[in-house]
Design a protein around this motif. Structure first.
Motif, PDB file in Angstrom:
ATOM      1  N   GLU A 225       0.683  -1.319   0.060  1.00 43.01           N
ATOM      2  CA  GLU A 225       0.097  -0.121  -0.016  1.00 43.01           C
ATOM      3  C   GLU A 225       0.876   1.351   0.060  1.00 43.01           C
ATOM      4  O   GLU A 225       0.309   2.408  -0.369  1.00 43.01           O
ATOM      5  N   PHE A 226       2.079   1.091   0.212  1.00 45.97           N
ATOM      6  CA  PHE A 226       2.856   2.299   0.599  1.00 45.97           C
ATOM      7  C   PHE A 226       3.761   2.647  -0.743  1.00 45.97           C
ATOM      8  O   PHE A 226       4.333   3.725  -1.066  1.00 45.97           O
ATOM      9  N   CYS A 227       3.394   1.645  -1.823  1.00 42.58           N
ATOM     10  CA  CYS A 227       3.978   1.831  -3.203  1.00 42.58           C
ATOM     11  C   CYS A 227       3.192   2.381  -4.365  1.00 42.58           C
ATOM     12  O   CYS A 227       2.126   1.923  -4.382  1.00 42.58           O
TER      13      CYS A 227
ATOM     14  N   ILE B 184      18.109  -8.316  -9.072  1.00 45.57           N
ATOM     15  CA  ILE B 184      16.873  -8.753  -9.339  1.00 45.57           C
ATOM     16  C   ILE B 184      16.169  -8.429  -7.951  1.00 45.57           C
ATOM     17  O   ILE B 184      16.648  -9.193  -6.776  1.00 45.57           O
ATOM     18  N   SER B 185      15.040  -7.614  -7.658  1.00 42.39           N
ATOM     19  CA  SER B 185      14.529  -7.278  -6.289  1.00 42.39           C
ATOM     20  C   SER B 185      13.138  -8.019  -6.206  1.00 42.39           C
ATOM     21  O   SER B 185      12.331  -7.713  -7.319  1.00 42.39           O
ATOM     22  N   THR B 186      12.698  -8.626  -5.282  1.00 39.64           N
ATOM     23  CA  THR B 186      11.317  -9.356  -5.252  1.00 39.64           C
ATOM     24  C   THR B 186      10.789  -8.886  -4.007  1.00 39.64           C
ATOM     25  O   THR B 186      11.474  -8.801  -3.019  1.00 39.64           O
TER      26      THR B 186
ATOM     27  N   ILE C 131      15.566   2.528   3.502  1.00 38.37           N
ATOM     28  CA  ILE C 131      15.309   3.628   2.664  1.00 38.37           C
ATOM     29  C   ILE C 131      14.255   4.591   3.423  1.00 38.37           C
ATOM     30  O   ILE C 131      13.196   3.968   3.575  1.00 38.37           O
ATOM     31  N   PRO C 132      14.576   5.613   3.680  1.00 34.19           N
ATOM     32  CA  PRO C 132      13.464   6.498   4.165  1.00 34.19           C
ATOM     33  C   PRO C 132      12.297   6.550   3.356  1.00 34.19           C
ATOM     34  O   PRO C 132      12.441   6.574   2.282  1.00 34.19           O
ATOM     35  N   LEU C 133      11.123   6.263   3.549  1.00 35.82           N
ATOM     36  CA  LEU C 133       9.900   6.101   2.798  1.00 35.82           C
ATOM     37  C   LEU C 133       9.622   7.457   1.872  1.00 35.82           C
ATOM     38  O   LEU C 133       9.730   8.428   2.581  1.00 35.82           O
TER      39      LEU C 133
HETATM   40  N1  SAH Z   1       8.371  -5.689  -6.790  1.00 36.28           N
HETATM   41  C1  SAH Z   1       9.734  -5.628  -6.323  1.00 36.28           C
HETATM   42  C2  SAH Z   1      10.557  -4.750  -7.204  1.00 36.28           C
HETATM   43  C3  SAH Z   1      10.432  -3.111  -7.095  1.00 36.28           C
HETATM   44  S1  SAH Z   1      11.441  -2.500  -6.308  1.00 36.28           S
HETATM   45  C4  SAH Z   1      10.073  -5.569  -4.837  1.00 36.28           C
HETATM   46  O1  SAH Z   1       9.174  -5.266  -4.408  1.00 36.28           O
HETATM   47  O2  SAH Z   1      10.970  -5.772  -4.676  1.00 36.28           O
HETATM   48  C5  SAH Z   1      11.217  -1.165  -5.379  1.00 36.28           C
HETATM   49  C6  SAH Z   1      11.604  -1.208  -4.082  1.00 36.28           C
HETATM   50  O3  SAH Z   1      11.068   0.302  -3.461  1.00 36.28           O
HETATM   51  C7  SAH Z   1      10.932  -2.074  -3.063  1.00 36.28           C
HETATM   52  O4  SAH Z   1      11.987  -2.527  -2.321  1.00 36.28           O
HETATM   53  C8  SAH Z   1       9.714  -1.495  -2.719  1.00 36.28           C
HETATM   54  O5  SAH Z   1       9.278  -2.202  -1.489  1.00 36.28           O
HETATM   55  C9  SAH Z   1      10.467  -0.106  -2.336  1.00 36.28           C
HETATM   56  N2  SAH Z   1       9.307   0.956  -2.015  1.00 36.28           N
HETATM   57  C10 SAH Z   1       7.994   0.841  -2.565  1.00 36.28           C
HETATM   58  N3  SAH Z   1       7.244   1.832  -2.174  1.00 36.28           N
HETATM   59  C11 SAH Z   1       8.204   2.616  -1.634  1.00 36.28           C
HETATM   60  C12 SAH Z   1       8.260   3.966  -0.866  1.00 36.28           C
HETATM   61  N4  SAH Z   1       7.111   4.649  -1.000  1.00 36.28           N
HETATM   62  N5  SAH Z   1       9.226   4.466  -0.368  1.00 36.28           N
HETATM   63  C13 SAH Z   1      10.592   3.746  -0.511  1.00 36.28           C
HETATM   64  N6  SAH Z   1      10.599   2.726  -0.920  1.00 36.28           N
HETATM   65  C14 SAH Z   1       9.383   2.076  -1.687  1.00 36.28           C
END
Ligand code: SAH
Length: 355
Positions: A114-116, A188-190, A287-289
């Motif tokens: 939900e934060f993405c 690769i990020s999952t 990673i700061p949101l």
């Molecule tokens: N779907 C894959 C690839 C996306 S990578 C995955 O989830 O890994 C993008 C990265 O940014 C992920 O780690 C994701 O969780 C993170 N992310 C998503 N929304 C974010 C936000 N609002 N602030 C910081 N990081 C965020």
């Protein structure tokens, strides 16, 4: 998708397309695609009629919509339109010692974190191999204009790469074999799709694996990362541990820091305990949101991010704070929405590294 695009075709398929022309044409065209990263009309060593014919028979998969630039030109976000009208983004980040391209593997995403911003927009479709590889080619072309070479690829743009594993893997092979990047420079990020992690462990090239963890207990992770209900933390860590037993690499855990949600001392303690199970080869990226339109919660203050990192270190976990780049053009982690209505929230002044 039925039509093969420019970066879908293998060298053998290109030779078929060029059947009846001198054999060196394959080298010339291949070099245009994979060394120069240019368009057919720029291949001046190829006859004009043939260039026009190739432009038509091997169309580009990505139509540029916009290009946004920040950090004095060191971050570039490309917005592309694909066949069928959906849109995706690619981010090029130039650093002193490297140039990284963050690529998308799907239009939208079905994982609904939900934060993405990508998760908030929902899933449209998978990208083809050619659509993924062309993002790298286009960004490489742009990097060359600044006298730079792309050195690193991160599958951290829109979409869940392990939900599109076969095409993603084909693109990895293309980026490695044809563009010539080392597997160690490909990440690769999952979100934590266990079958994808297991599949990756069987693949021949040692790419890096990043897992978007964000919470270290199931109650919180079920909420932040809904796919956790299917692949809970215990099983996920076991899959990571198996991965490490066949790969001599480290795993990164991504942790978007959300104020008051996953940045408490108890969160650090739980996270450090998971990392100790994979010690010494788990590494936490904090990673700061970044702000997104659909999630009201604030990012953790930088001061607390650093405290959290120190706490993790003191509990025996390795952690670094990821520099954030591209927030002012909505190009940072979690902000890629491909033209969906964009940012309302907080706008930090000096923003920095996406990925
Ligand atoms: N779907 C894959 C690839 C996306 S990578 C995955 O989830 O890994 C993008 C990265 O940014 C992920 O780690 C994701 O969780 C993170 N992310 C998503 N929304 C974010 C936000 N609002 N602030 C910081 N990081 C965020």
């Amino acid at each position: 998708m039925s039509t093969l695009t420019r970066y879908d075709v293998t060298r053998d398929q290109l030779a078929e397309v060029l059947a009846g022309t001198p054999r060196y044409r394959v080298d010339q065209v291949w070099s245009g695609l994979y060394e120069q990263f240019t368009e057919p009309d720029e291949w001046t060593n190829v006859p004009k009629v043939l260039r026009a014919d190739l432009a038509e028979r091997l169309p580009s998969a990505l139509s540029p919509v916009t290009e946004a630039v920040s950090n004095n030109g060191d971050t570039v976000k490309f917005l592309w339109e694909l066949d069928g009208g959906s849109r995706v983004e690619t981010v090029l980040m130039l650093y002193r010692d490297r140039a990284t391209v963050c690529i998308s593997s799907q239009a939208g995403c079905a994982m609904a974190c939900e934060f993405c911003a990508t998760g908030q927009a929902g899933f449209t479709r998978h990208l083809s191999t050619g659509e993924i590889v062309e993002q790298v080619a286009r960004a490489s072309h742009r990097a060359r204009q600044s006298g730079r070479r792309v050195s690193n690829i991160v599958y951290m743009g829109m979409g869940e790469p392990m939900a599109n594993e076969a095409r993603v893997w084909e693109s990895v092979e293309r980026i490695h074999g044809d563009i010539g990047l080392s597997a160690r420079h490909i990440t690769i990020s999952t979100v934590g799709l266990i079958p994808g992690i297991r599949k990756l462990a069987e693949r021949p090239l040692p790419v890096n694996l990043a897992v978007s963890l964000h919470a270290a207990n199931d109650t919180l992770r079920d909420e932040l990362v809904p796919i956790n209900k299917r692949y809970p933390i215990g099983d996920l860590i076991e899959a990571c541990s198996d991965y490490l037993s066949v790969r001599n690499r480290r795993i990164s855990f991504e942790w978007a820091m959300i104020a008051g949600v996953n940045d408490r001392d108890t969160d650090a303690a739980e996270l450090a305990a998971l990392c100790r199970r994979l010690r010494p080869r788990a590494h936490v990226n904090l990673i700061p949101l970044n702000p997104t339109p659909g999630y009201p919660t604030q990012g953790t203050s930088l001061k607390r991010v650093h405290e959290f990192r120190d706490l993790l270190e003191s509990l025996g976990a390795n952690a670094t704070v990821r520099q954030n780049r591209g927030t002012e053009i909505d190009a940072a982690c979690g902000q890629l929405a491909a033209g969906q209505p964009v940012t309302l929230g907080r706008r930090p002044g000096a923003a920095v590294d996406a990925g």
